[in-house]
Design a protein around this motif. Structure first.
Motif, PDB file in Angstrom:
ATOM      1  N   THR A   1       0.831  -1.201   0.000  1.00 41.71           N
ATOM      2  CA  THR A   1       0.000   0.000   0.000  1.00 41.71           C
ATOM      3  C   THR A   1       0.869   1.256   0.000  1.00 41.71           C
ATOM      4  O   THR A   1       2.059   1.204   0.291  1.00 41.71           O
ATOM      5  CB  THR A   1      -0.908   0.031   1.244  1.00 41.71           C
ATOM      6  OG1 THR A   1      -0.088   0.192   2.397  1.00 41.71           O
ATOM      7  CG2 THR A   1      -1.749  -1.232   1.358  1.00 41.71           C
ATOM      8  N   GLY A   2       0.235   2.378  -0.308  1.00 40.52           N
ATOM      9  CA  GLY A   2       0.940   3.658  -0.271  1.00 40.52           C
ATOM     10  C   GLY A   2       1.452   3.976   1.119  1.00 40.52           C
ATOM     11  O   GLY A   2       2.523   4.565   1.282  1.00 40.52           O
ATOM     12  N   TYR A   3       0.693   3.587   2.140  1.00 36.65           N
ATOM     13  CA  TYR A   3       1.104   3.860   3.522  1.00 36.65           C
ATOM     14  C   TYR A   3       2.365   3.080   3.890  1.00 36.65           C
ATOM     15  O   TYR A   3       3.253   3.600   4.561  1.00 36.65           O
ATOM     16  CB  TYR A   3      -0.022   3.539   4.499  1.00 36.65           C
ATOM     17  CG  TYR A   3      -1.236   4.398   4.289  1.00 36.65           C
ATOM     18  CD1 TYR A   3      -1.219   5.756   4.606  1.00 36.65           C
ATOM     19  CD2 TYR A   3      -2.394   3.876   3.755  1.00 36.65           C
ATOM     20  CE1 TYR A   3      -2.324   6.561   4.398  1.00 36.65           C
ATOM     21  CE2 TYR A   3      -3.511   4.677   3.543  1.00 36.65           C
ATOM     22  CZ  TYR A   3      -3.470   6.018   3.861  1.00 36.65           C
ATOM     23  OH  TYR A   3      -4.562   6.812   3.641  1.00 36.65           O
ATOM     24  N   SER A   4       2.450   1.827   3.442  1.00 33.81           N
ATOM     25  CA  SER A   4       3.650   1.047   3.750  1.00 33.81           C
ATOM     26  C   SER A   4       4.858   1.595   2.986  1.00 33.81           C
ATOM     27  O   SER A   4       5.978   1.577   3.489  1.00 33.81           O
ATOM     28  CB  SER A   4       3.430  -0.438   3.462  1.00 33.81           C
ATOM     29  OG  SER A   4       3.134  -0.652   2.101  1.00 33.81           O
TER      30      SER A   4
ATOM     31  N   SER B   1       0.640   7.168  -5.652  1.00 33.77           N
ATOM     32  CA  SER B   1      -0.488   6.255  -5.504  1.00 33.77           C
ATOM     33  C   SER B   1      -1.679   6.924  -4.830  1.00 33.77           C
ATOM     34  O   SER B   1      -2.605   6.252  -4.404  1.00 33.77           O
ATOM     35  CB  SER B   1      -0.055   5.033  -4.689  1.00 33.77           C
ATOM     36  OG  SER B   1       0.353   5.451  -3.401  1.00 33.77           O
TER      37      SER B   1
END
Length: 122
Positions: A2-5, A110
């Motif tokens: 994900t974008g957060y990771s 993203s």
């Protein structure tokens, strides 16, 4: 992934660069002003907020310094996006010197901010 990771990995990479290049204690401090009141004539409420962030600080190449848009004291700063989002009204403390934000560009390929590329001026 994900974008957060990805944003967390970028922040970890900034920390690793600081440890590899310097003594590992390089910290940038984002200083956000006190909350602005609804009435502009009232004083700000509370104290400024200080947050430690990971980042990379670079000098601009001499060919880009024109004395107007980019000055010799300006720094190009990449800040991790896992903390608070910087604003042009904020300050950034780098090595004991406070810098003002001239521009802030969010890198979010993203749709999720991965890092912020900032132009800061002393």
């Amino acid at each position: 992934m994900t974008g957060y990771s990805i944003a967390r990995e970028v922040a970890a990479a900034f920390d690793e660069v600081a440890k590899e290049v310097g003594d590992g204690s390089f910290v940038l401090t984002l200083i956000q002003p006190a909350t602005q009141p609804q009435n502009p004539w009232d004083p700000p409420a509370g104290e400024p907020t200080e947050t430690s962030l990971s980042g990379i600080v670079q000098n601009y190449p001499l060919g880009l310094i024109d004395g107007t848009l980019i000055r010799s004291e300006d720094r190009k700063v990449m800040l991790d996006a896992t903390g608070p989002r910087p604003a042009v009204s904020d300050k950034l403390r780098i090595g004991g010197i406070e810098y003002a934000f001239i521009s802030i560009r969010e890198e979010a390929p993203s749709g999720v901010p991965v890092y912020y590329e900032c132009q800061c001026r002393a």
